[in-house]
Structures are given as C-alpha cells and as structure tokens.
Design a protein around this motif. Structure first.
Motif, PDB file in Angstrom:
ATOM      1  N   TYR A  82       0.690  -1.193  -0.338  1.00  0.00           N
ATOM      2  CA  TYR A  82       0.146  -0.132  -0.250  1.00  0.00           C
ATOM      3  C   TYR A  82       1.027   1.172   0.185  1.00  0.00           C
ATOM      4  O   TYR A  82       0.573   2.280  -0.824  1.00  0.00           O
ATOM      5  N   TYR A  83       1.449   1.257   0.663  1.00  0.00           N
ATOM      6  CA  TYR A  83       3.068   2.855   0.317  1.00  0.00           C
ATOM      7  C   TYR A  83       4.262   1.973   0.210  1.00  0.00           C
ATOM      8  O   TYR A  83       4.729   1.243   0.536  1.00  0.00           O
ATOM      9  N   SER A  84       4.486   2.568  -0.541  1.00  0.00           N
ATOM     10  CA  SER A  84       6.105   2.466  -1.408  1.00  0.00           C
ATOM     11  C   SER A  84       7.014   2.813  -0.202  1.00  0.00           C
ATOM     12  O   SER A  84       8.351   2.379  -0.840  1.00  0.00           O
ATOM     13  N   GLY A  85       6.737   4.006   0.358  1.00  0.00           N
ATOM     14  CA  GLY A  85       7.797   4.086   1.933  1.00  0.00           C
ATOM     15  C   GLY A  85       7.960   4.691   2.371  1.00  0.00           C
ATOM     16  O   GLY A  85       6.248   5.512   2.383  1.00  0.00           O
ATOM     17  N   THR A  86       8.701   5.565   3.602  1.00  0.00           N
ATOM     18  CA  THR A  86       7.803   6.161   4.849  1.00  0.00           C
ATOM     19  C   THR A  86       7.119   7.627   4.060  1.00  0.00           C
ATOM     20  O   THR A  86       6.815   8.026   4.851  1.00  0.00           O
ATOM     21  N   LEU A  87       7.993   7.639   3.127  1.00  0.00           N
ATOM     22  CA  LEU A  87       7.302   9.464   1.879  1.00  0.00           C
ATOM     23  C   LEU A  87       6.178   9.351   1.806  1.00  0.00           C
ATOM     24  O   LEU A  87       4.937  10.577   2.216  1.00  0.00           O
ATOM     25  N   ASP A  88       5.814   8.246   0.697  1.00  0.00           N
ATOM     26  CA  ASP A  88       4.677   8.237   0.618  1.00  0.00           C
ATOM     27  C   ASP A  88       3.494   7.449   1.917  1.00  0.00           C
ATOM     28  O   ASP A  88       2.730   7.932   1.333  1.00  0.00           O
ATOM     29  N   CYS A  89       3.916   7.466   2.932  1.00  0.00           N
ATOM     30  CA  CYS A  89       3.193   6.790   3.903  1.00  0.00           C
ATOM     31  C   CYS A  89       2.829   8.654   4.720  1.00  0.00           C
ATOM     32  O   CYS A  89       1.334   8.078   5.242  1.00  0.00           O
ATOM     33  N   ALA A  90       4.020   9.036   4.663  1.00  0.00           N
ATOM     34  CA  ALA A  90       3.425  10.186   5.278  1.00  0.00           C
ATOM     35  C   ALA A  90       2.379  10.833   4.780  1.00  0.00           C
ATOM     36  O   ALA A  90       1.409  11.944   4.320  1.00  0.00           O
ATOM     37  N   GLY A  91       2.775  11.683   3.354  1.00  0.00           N
ATOM     38  CA  GLY A  91       2.315  12.096   1.978  1.00  0.00           C
ATOM     39  C   GLY A  91       0.042  11.178   1.611  1.00  0.00           C
ATOM     40  O   GLY A  91      -0.490  12.156   2.544  1.00  0.00           O
ATOM     41  N   ARG A  92       0.191  10.066   2.555  1.00  0.00           N
ATOM     42  CA  ARG A  92      -0.849   9.747   2.386  1.00  0.00           C
ATOM     43  C   ARG A  92      -1.958   9.905   3.430  1.00  0.00           C
ATOM     44  O   ARG A  92      -3.302   9.724   3.244  1.00  0.00           O
ATOM     45  N   THR A  93      -1.339   9.809   4.085  1.00  0.00           N
ATOM     46  CA  THR A  93      -1.224   9.546   5.856  1.00  0.00           C
ATOM     47  C   THR A  93      -2.145  11.571   5.939  1.00  0.00           C
ATOM     48  O   THR A  93      -3.249  11.574   6.686  1.00  0.00           O
ATOM     49  N   ARG A 117      -2.830  13.560   3.137  1.00  0.00           N
ATOM     50  CA  ARG A 117      -3.775  13.893   2.236  1.00  0.00           C
ATOM     51  C   ARG A 117      -5.330  13.219   3.238  1.00  0.00           C
ATOM     52  O   ARG A 117      -6.562  13.573   2.955  1.00  0.00           O
ATOM     53  N   ALA A 118      -4.986  12.111   3.056  1.00  0.00           N
ATOM     54  CA  ALA A 118      -6.713  11.089   3.982  1.00  0.00           C
ATOM     55  C   ALA A 118      -6.931  11.479   5.390  1.00  0.00           C
ATOM     56  O   ALA A 118      -8.340  11.794   5.573  1.00  0.00           O
ATOM     57  N   GLU A 119      -6.404  12.615   6.633  1.00  0.00           N
ATOM     58  CA  GLU A 119      -5.946  12.396   7.668  1.00  0.00           C
ATOM     59  C   GLU A 119      -6.134  13.717   8.239  1.00  0.00           C
ATOM     60  O   GLU A 119      -6.460  14.214   9.341  1.00  0.00           O
ATOM     61  N   GLY A 120      -5.369  14.884   7.461  1.00  0.00           N
ATOM     62  CA  GLY A 120      -4.778  16.121   8.070  1.00  0.00           C
ATOM     63  C   GLY A 120      -3.288  15.640   8.348  1.00  0.00           C
ATOM     64  O   GLY A 120      -3.526  14.891   8.508  1.00  0.00           O
ATOM     65  N   LEU A 121      -3.133  16.795   8.928  1.00  0.00           N
ATOM     66  CA  LEU A 121      -2.619  17.018   9.867  1.00  0.00           C
ATOM     67  C   LEU A 121      -2.431  16.365  11.297  1.00  0.00           C
ATOM     68  O   LEU A 121      -0.926  15.553  11.684  1.00  0.00           O
ATOM     69  N   LEU A 122      -2.965  16.278  11.741  1.00  0.00           N
ATOM     70  CA  LEU A 122      -3.518  15.655  13.133  1.00  0.00           C
ATOM     71  C   LEU A 122      -3.631  14.065  12.981  1.00  0.00           C
ATOM     72  O   LEU A 122      -3.211  13.678  14.426  1.00  0.00           O
TER      73      LEU A 122
END
Length: 84
Positions: A22-33, A35-40
């Motif tokens: 689902y995630y290609s790496g750390t930055l991808d996971c942070a970016g998806r999070t 976008r989906a859930e906001g900064l919080l």
C-alpha cells in the motif's frame, strides 16, 4: 505512526501471498496520511507514547540530579579533608 503503519503493512504482506504494497516508503506513507487524515492524523497514538515517556523522563531527571548531588557532596568532603 508511520513506522507502525509500514510494519503493519509488512505483516499483512507476510500473511498473504497476493497482497500488494500500500505504501512505497516512509514519505509515501506520510503523504497519504496527510491527504487522508490531515495534519492531526500524524499524531495518532501520541497519548500512549507520552504516557510512557513522561514518567520515564521525570524519573531519569530525578535520578540524574541525585547522582550529581551525591558526587558534588563527595567532592566537597574530599576537598575539605585535603585542606585541613
């Protein structure tokens, strides 16, 4: 949060031969999070982490101050004894 999600993704992949990443790496996971859930969304689970770290830090500081105080008193006694 990001580390936990990547580890959970890897565990799900190990259990299924057809699972895609689902995630290609750390930055991808942070970016998806973000976008989906906001900064919080990046702060999920911080209360559990703080409940673990705050007591540890307080105990560490108290013990450190006691050790420093002990050695300062010991040095003062040694200095006074050598001066007399």
């Amino acid at each position: 949060l990001i580390k936990t999600r990547i580890i959970n993704m890897q565990k799900m992949q190990a259990g299924s031969a057809t699972a895609n990443r689902y995630y290609s790496g750390t930055l991808d996971c942070a970016g998806r999070t973000l976008r989906a859930e906001g900064l919080l969304g990046l702060y999920k689970g911080i209360s559990a982490t703080m409940m673990r770290l705050v007591p540890h830090t307080i105990i560490l500081w108290v013990v450190q101050e006691q050790v420093i105080s002990f050695f300062d008193r010991r040095d003062d006694v040694a200095t006074n004894a050598s001066n007399n």
